[in-house]
Design a protein around this motif. Structure first.
Motif, PDB file in Angstrom:
ATOM      1  N   ARG A  69       6.833   0.144  15.802  1.00  0.00           N
ATOM      2  CA  ARG A  69       5.849   1.086  16.344  1.00  0.00           C
ATOM      3  C   ARG A  69       6.551   2.371  16.755  1.00  0.00           C
ATOM      4  O   ARG A  69       7.632   2.329  17.331  1.00  0.00           O
ATOM      5  N   HIS A  70       5.940   3.502  16.472  1.00  0.00           N
ATOM      6  CA  HIS A  70       6.583   4.787  16.755  1.00  0.00           C
ATOM      7  C   HIS A  70       6.654   5.078  18.248  1.00  0.00           C
ATOM      8  O   HIS A  70       5.639   5.062  18.944  1.00  0.00           O
ATOM      9  N   ILE A  71       7.860   5.370  18.722  1.00  0.00           N
ATOM     10  CA  ILE A  71       8.097   5.909  20.068  1.00  0.00           C
ATOM     11  C   ILE A  71       9.104   7.032  19.844  1.00  0.00           C
ATOM     12  O   ILE A  71      10.147   6.814  19.225  1.00  0.00           O
ATOM     13  N   THR A  72       8.812   8.232  20.319  1.00  0.00           N
ATOM     14  CA  THR A  72       9.600   9.398  19.924  1.00  0.00           C
ATOM     15  C   THR A  72      10.977   9.428  20.566  1.00  0.00           C
ATOM     16  O   THR A  72      11.990   9.625  19.890  1.00  0.00           O
ATOM     17  N   THR A  73      11.033   9.296  21.878  1.00  0.00           N
ATOM     18  CA  THR A  73      12.322   9.307  22.585  1.00  0.00           C
ATOM     19  C   THR A  73      12.275   8.285  23.712  1.00  0.00           C
ATOM     20  O   THR A  73      11.204   7.789  24.089  1.00  0.00           O
ATOM     21  N   LEU A  74      13.428   8.052  24.290  1.00  0.00           N
ATOM     22  CA  LEU A  74      13.512   7.149  25.445  1.00  0.00           C
ATOM     23  C   LEU A  74      12.611   7.650  26.572  1.00  0.00           C
ATOM     24  O   LEU A  74      12.033   6.853  27.324  1.00  0.00           O
ATOM     25  N   ASN A  75      12.443   8.957  26.675  1.00  0.00           N
ATOM     26  CA  ASN A  75      11.576   9.539  27.718  1.00  0.00           C
ATOM     27  C   ASN A  75      10.114   9.134  27.554  1.00  0.00           C
ATOM     28  O   ASN A  75       9.347   9.230  28.510  1.00  0.00           O
ATOM     29  N   ASP A  76       9.744   8.719  26.356  1.00  0.00           N
ATOM     30  CA  ASP A  76       8.343   8.391  26.086  1.00  0.00           C
ATOM     31  C   ASP A  76       8.022   6.920  26.305  1.00  0.00           C
ATOM     32  O   ASP A  76       6.883   6.499  26.081  1.00  0.00           O
ATOM     33  N   LEU A  77       9.028   6.150  26.738  1.00  0.00           N
ATOM     34  CA  LEU A  77       8.778   4.724  26.979  1.00  0.00           C
ATOM     35  C   LEU A  77       7.762   4.528  28.094  1.00  0.00           C
ATOM     36  O   LEU A  77       7.797   5.233  29.105  1.00  0.00           O
ATOM     37  N   GLN A  78       6.880   3.552  27.908  1.00  0.00           N
ATOM     38  CA  GLN A  78       5.898   3.168  28.928  1.00  0.00           C
ATOM     39  C   GLN A  78       6.292   1.805  29.496  1.00  0.00           C
ATOM     40  O   GLN A  78       7.035   1.058  28.852  1.00  0.00           O
ATOM     41  N   GLU A  79       5.767   1.510  30.673  1.00  0.00           N
ATOM     42  CA  GLU A  79       6.019   0.181  31.268  1.00  0.00           C
ATOM     43  C   GLU A  79       5.655  -0.919  30.262  1.00  0.00           C
ATOM     44  O   GLU A  79       6.335  -1.942  30.173  1.00  0.00           O
ATOM     45  N   SER A  80       4.602  -0.682  29.507  1.00  0.00           N
ATOM     46  CA  SER A  80       4.128  -1.702  28.566  1.00  0.00           C
ATOM     47  C   SER A  80       5.070  -1.896  27.372  1.00  0.00           C
ATOM     48  O   SER A  80       4.879  -2.803  26.573  1.00  0.00           O
ATOM     49  N   ASP A  81       6.076  -1.039  27.250  1.00  0.00           N
ATOM     50  CA  ASP A  81       7.052  -1.175  26.163  1.00  0.00           C
ATOM     51  C   ASP A  81       8.253  -2.043  26.562  1.00  0.00           C
ATOM     52  O   ASP A  81       9.176  -2.220  25.762  1.00  0.00           O
ATOM     53  N   ALA A  82       8.258  -2.549  27.791  1.00  0.00           N
ATOM     54  CA  ALA A  82       9.437  -3.262  28.302  1.00  0.00           C
ATOM     55  C   ALA A  82       9.831  -4.442  27.399  1.00  0.00           C
ATOM     56  O   ALA A  82      11.017  -4.627  27.083  1.00  0.00           O
ATOM     57  N   ALA A  83       8.869  -5.218  26.987  1.00  0.00           N
ATOM     58  CA  ALA A  83       9.190  -6.383  26.151  1.00  0.00           C
ATOM     59  C   ALA A  83       9.739  -5.942  24.794  1.00  0.00           C
ATOM     60  O   ALA A  83      10.661  -6.570  24.249  1.00  0.00           O
ATOM     61  N   LEU A  84       9.188  -4.868  24.264  1.00  0.00           N
ATOM     62  CA  LEU A  84       9.638  -4.370  22.963  1.00  0.00           C
ATOM     63  C   LEU A  84      11.099  -3.911  23.039  1.00  0.00           C
ATOM     64  O   LEU A  84      11.896  -4.208  22.141  1.00  0.00           O
ATOM     65  N   VAL A  85      11.444  -3.214  24.109  1.00  0.00           N
ATOM     66  CA  VAL A  85      12.834  -2.777  24.276  1.00  0.00           C
ATOM     67  C   VAL A  85      13.749  -3.992  24.448  1.00  0.00           C
ATOM     68  O   VAL A  85      14.858  -4.027  23.906  1.00  0.00           O
ATOM     69  N   GLY A  86      13.268  -4.992  25.170  1.00  0.00           N
ATOM     70  CA  GLY A  86      14.037  -6.234  25.280  1.00  0.00           C
ATOM     71  C   GLY A  86      14.281  -6.854  23.918  1.00  0.00           C
ATOM     72  O   GLY A  86      15.382  -7.333  23.627  1.00  0.00           O
ATOM     73  N   GLU A  87      13.269  -6.804  23.073  1.00  0.00           N
ATOM     74  CA  GLU A  87      13.425  -7.352  21.717  1.00  0.00           C
ATOM     75  C   GLU A  87      14.436  -6.563  20.905  1.00  0.00           C
ATOM     76  O   GLU A  87      15.127  -7.132  20.050  1.00  0.00           O
ATOM     77  N   MET A  88      14.513  -5.263  21.150  1.00  0.00           N
ATOM     78  CA  MET A  88      15.521  -4.457  20.438  1.00  0.00           C
ATOM     79  C   MET A  88      16.922  -4.950  20.806  1.00  0.00           C
ATOM     80  O   MET A  88      17.799  -5.038  19.936  1.00  0.00           O
ATOM     81  N   PHE A  89      17.136  -5.275  22.074  1.00  0.00           N
ATOM     82  CA  PHE A  89      18.463  -5.765  22.472  1.00  0.00           C
ATOM     83  C   PHE A  89      18.710  -7.187  21.955  1.00  0.00           C
ATOM     84  O   PHE A  89      19.841  -7.528  21.587  1.00  0.00           O
ATOM     85  N   LEU A  90      17.682  -8.004  21.919  1.00  0.00           N
ATOM     86  CA  LEU A  90      17.864  -9.339  21.334  1.00  0.00           C
ATOM     87  C   LEU A  90      18.203  -9.225  19.843  1.00  0.00           C
ATOM     88  O   LEU A  90      19.042  -9.981  19.331  1.00  0.00           O
ATOM     89  N   ALA A  91      17.579  -8.271  19.176  1.00  0.00           N
ATOM     90  CA  ALA A  91      17.904  -8.037  17.763  1.00  0.00           C
ATOM     91  C   ALA A  91      19.346  -7.557  17.627  1.00  0.00           C
ATOM     92  O   ALA A  91      20.075  -7.987  16.721  1.00  0.00           O
ATOM     93  N   ALA A  92      19.775  -6.667  18.548  1.00  0.00           N
ATOM     94  CA  ALA A  92      21.163  -6.184  18.514  1.00  0.00           C
ATOM     95  C   ALA A  92      22.131  -7.358  18.689  1.00  0.00           C
ATOM     96  O   ALA A  92      23.149  -7.443  17.991  1.00  0.00           O
ATOM     97  N   ARG A  93      21.804  -8.253  19.593  1.00  0.00           N
ATOM     98  CA  ARG A  93      22.632  -9.456  19.784  1.00  0.00           C
ATOM     99  C   ARG A  93      22.712 -10.259  18.491  1.00  0.00           C
ATOM    100  O   ARG A  93      23.811 -10.672  18.064  1.00  0.00           O
TER     101      ARG A  93
END
Ligand code: AMP
Ligand code: ZN
Length: 114
Positions: free
Chosen positions: A45-69
């Protein structure tokens, strides 16, 4: 976002060199690698910059780190070490306007970063 490079990759319109994928995130080799392993993890899903993150994106960002792992394990750099970086806006050198987590490894990293 139709003109966004990483959205085109997420939709399959452009095919990157994929190393990991699930329903929400995609990871692919960087076209201009800065280390022996250099993978980008992006949300589908498109998110332009880190500044545009919403509280509701928290799980998605967590998934990005799990993918990095998982990418680190898959590419053999988990134990030797690796760096995750997300550049935000001009001073950090962001050049693609769809958030992405760089996963860099396979060589000794310098600190502080340039
Ligand atoms: P940043 O400078 O943090 O915005 O990172 C953008 C990254 O995207 C850079 O490391 C580029 O090399 C990478 N990149 C740009 N175009 C492509 C592409 N078509 N396929 C893979 N990586 C790309
Ligand atoms: Zn996008």
């Amino acid at each position: 976002m139709p003109t966004c490079l990483f959205c085109k990759m997420a939709s399959g319109e452009i095919k990157p060199d994929i190393v990991y994928e699930n329903d929400r995130v995609l990871a692919f080799n960087d076209i201009n690698p800065q280390a022996p392993t250099h993978v980008l993890v992006v949300p589908k899903r498109h998110i332009t910059t880190l500044n545009d993150l919403q509280e509701s994106d928290a799980a998605l960002v967590g998934e990005m780190f799990l993918a990095a792992r998982d990418v680190a394990i898959q590419t053999g750099i988990a134990d030797s070490g690796y760096r995750t970086v997300m550049n935000c806006n001009a001073d950090a050198g962001q050049s693609v306007w769809h958030i992405h987590l760089h996963v860099l490894g396979g060589r000794r990293m310098n600190w502080p970063p340039g």
